[in-house]
Every structure is written in C-alpha cells, then in structure tokens.
Design an enzyme around this catalytic site. Structure first.
Site, PDB file in Angstrom:
ATOM      1  CE1 TYR A 164      -3.645   2.511   0.949  1.00 39.14           C
ATOM      2  CE2 TYR A 164      -2.226   3.257   2.448  1.00 39.14           C
ATOM      3  CZ  TYR A 164      -3.410   3.563   2.022  1.00 39.14           C
ATOM      4  OH  TYR A 164      -4.104   4.602   2.159  1.00 39.14           O
ATOM      5  CE  LYS A 168      -3.421   5.332  -1.421  1.00 44.59           C
ATOM      6  NZ  LYS A 168      -4.469   5.699  -2.312  1.00 44.59           N
ATOM      7  CB  VAL A 197      -9.629   9.883   7.040  1.00 43.43           C
ATOM      8  CG1 VAL A 197     -11.012  10.598   6.765  1.00 43.43           C
ATOM      9  CG2 VAL A 197      -8.503  11.025   6.594  1.00 43.43           C
TER      10      VAL A 197
END
Ligand code: NDP
Length: 279
Positions: A164, A168, A197
């Site tokens: 991941y 990114k 978030v």
C-alpha cells in the site's frame, strides 16, 4: 455563481468514505459529478446525500463497476462524456490497503505477490490507465487532477501494509512527473496525502467497526500519533481537494503534495519520546 458551476468531475471511489464527501462537496458547489464504485447500495447513498444537500439529481451520474478492469474504465469515461459532454476535474480517490476481507493480515510475511498485484492494480495502474483515457479531454478543458495518496506514501516506514505504502509513494512521484509534463498543456496535477480518517477502510480488511473506532480513539489520545488530538473526517479531506480542484483558489499550486493529517507526519519519535526527561 457557485465555484464549480458548469464543471464536470469524476470522483473515483465515491460510493463511500472520503470519495463520497468529495463528490457531495463538488456537487454542492455546482459541479456535475460522476459517482463511481462497486457497491450499488452505497452509490445510491451518495446520490441521496447529494440530493439532501440540495443538488439536482440530474447533475449526478452513477457508473457502477470495478476500476481495476479495463472495460469498466472505458465505460466510465464514455458514460461521462455521453451524459455531460466534457470532463474538467478528475479525482483519483479509489484505493484500499489490500483486497476486501482477504484475511491475510498485515506485514510483508503475511501478504504475498497476489496482494502486491492487486494493490498496484487498484492504487496505481488503474490511475495510470484512467489518465490515458481522460487526459485528452482534460487538455481541452484545461482541467485539474487531484490524486489521493496517503501519509503512508511519505518517508516514514509503514511496515503493516508495505505494498500500500509503495503504491502511494509511487502515486506522489507520478503526480509530480505528470504535473511538469502537462502544465504547459493546461492540465494541473496535485496530490493530497490524508492521515488517519474515520472511514470503512479498516473494516474492509475485516476489522469490526467497534474495533476500528477504538483504534481511532486510542490514536487521537496520543499526540505522538496525531498532534491535533482528533481523527480527521472525510470532509476535512474533501475541503482540501475542492481547494485544489478550483483553479481560482489554487492556480499557483502545481505538482504539490498537500498533507492533511492533524500533524502526524511532523512527529519525530526521538524528540517526542523520553528525550526531554534526559535533558
Ligand atoms: P473506503 O474504503 O471508505 O472507500 C474506498 C473507496 O474506493 C470506496 O468508494 C470503494 O468503492 C472504492 N474502491 C475500492 N476498490 C475498488 C475497486 N476495485 N473498484 C472501484 N472502486 C473501488 O476508504 P477511504 O475513503 O478511507 O479511502 C479513500 C482513499 O483515501 C483511498 O485511496 C485511501 O488509500 C486514501 N486514504 C485513506 C486514509 C484513511 O485513514 N481512511 C488515510 C490515507 C489515505 P466500493 O467499495 O463501492 O467498490
């Protein structure tokens, strides 16, 4: 006149979380918005949120499908052009830590080459491929691209989800390279790197909602994790994306990486740990 009036936006991964908040905000501020993801019910919820925010449903187009599939990406762009005639804003937001509920657990030793292939296909390849389809249209409208990366793509290690964070980091670099190449053609690229978030991103990895919320609570209690003292909302990210998608407010920002993380990325454990106790 609203700031995105007469503008057409595609927001990938807008069936949920951060993408949904971006879609609602752009639509509320006047854009026609293409809402996309795999989950039909969740896509309809985004439409409902837009309508509840005062948006005429004719300005929302739902295109359902898997963004990792070539045929779907072509359909997404064709349906957008057929419905709205042009494209002004592309927000590449769809992303995941790993395949939904793959049950492999975090860490390089638990993941395997299938995880790598899937994550790179979703978080990077689908964006590259969608850009090839969208850029001719963005050039003709002098459009704006906002890519959603992550603080996991910055310099710090992210051992739980190494593929991941690799995807990114690559996205941040891709944005810079394309920003330089495409600004003479009128297309502006920027990246937003969210910190933690509150969304369903962890639940998609099988973490029950209660544990996700518990984890978020424990993160916000410790200033070494989030100096601001609270976990971000999807709207915190959407506000920055809208700013970057609006040429009037952000025209001098090109190829930048804007970090939106309550200060997480500025923490240096060597200093915040016991350092002061020994001074
Ligand atoms: P969510 O899991 O809530 O939303 C992810 C969105 O991506 C959903 O709309 C989902 O749609 C879509 N998506 C995932 N896989 C596919 C696929 N194969 N095809 C089409 N759509 C897909 O996560 P967030 O809102 O948290 O994440 C949004 C972005 O923000 C991601 O790129 C993520 O990496 C990034 N981010 C999130 C952080 C956080 O703490 N939440 C931190 C840093 C970055 P559907 O399920 O309907 O297919």
């Amino acid at each position: 006149m609203k700031r995105f009036e007469r503008r057409v936006a595609i927001v990938t991964g807008s069936s949920n979380g951060i993408g949904r908040a971006i879609a609602v905000l752009l639509a509320q501020d006047g854009a026609s918005v293409v809402v996309t993801g795999r989950d039909e019910m969740a896509l309809k919820e985004t439409l409902t949120e837009c309508v509840n925010a005062g948006v005429n449903s004719e300005r929302i187009l739902i295109v359902q499908g898997d963004i990792t599939k070539d045929e779907f990406r072509k359909k997404l762009v064709n349906d957008t052009l057929n419905s709205f005639g042009k494209l002004d804003i592309l927000v590449n937001n769809a992303g995941a830590l790993d395949k939904d509920n793959c049950g492999k657990g975090p860490g390089f030793q638990n993941q395997d080459i299938d995880s790598y292939d899937y994550i790179m296909a979703l978080n990077l390849r689908s964006i590259v491929s969608l850009l090839y389809l969208c850029l001719p249209h963005l050039e003709s409208t002098k459009g704006d691209v906002v890519n959603i990366s992550s603080i996991g793509g910055l310099q710090g290690a992210m051992p739980n989800f190494p593929f991941y964070s690799t995807s990114k980091a690559a996205l941040c670099q891709l944005t810079r390279s394309l920003a330089y190449e495409y600004i003479p053609k009128g297309v502006r690229f920027n990246t937003v790197c969210p910190g933690l978030v509150a969304t369903k991103i962890l639940q998609k990895q099988g973490l029950p909602e209660e544990l996700s919320r518990k984890l978020e609570h424990s993160m916000e209690q410790n200033p070494m994790n989030i100096p601001g003292g609270f976990v971000g909302t999807p709207e915190d990210i959407a506000n920055v994306v809208a700013f970057l998608a609006d040429r009037k407010t952000s025209r001098y920002i090109i190829g930048s990486t804007i970090v939106v993380d309550g200060g997480s990325h500025i923490v240096m454990p060597l200093v915040t740990g016991n350092f002061h106790d020994h001074m």
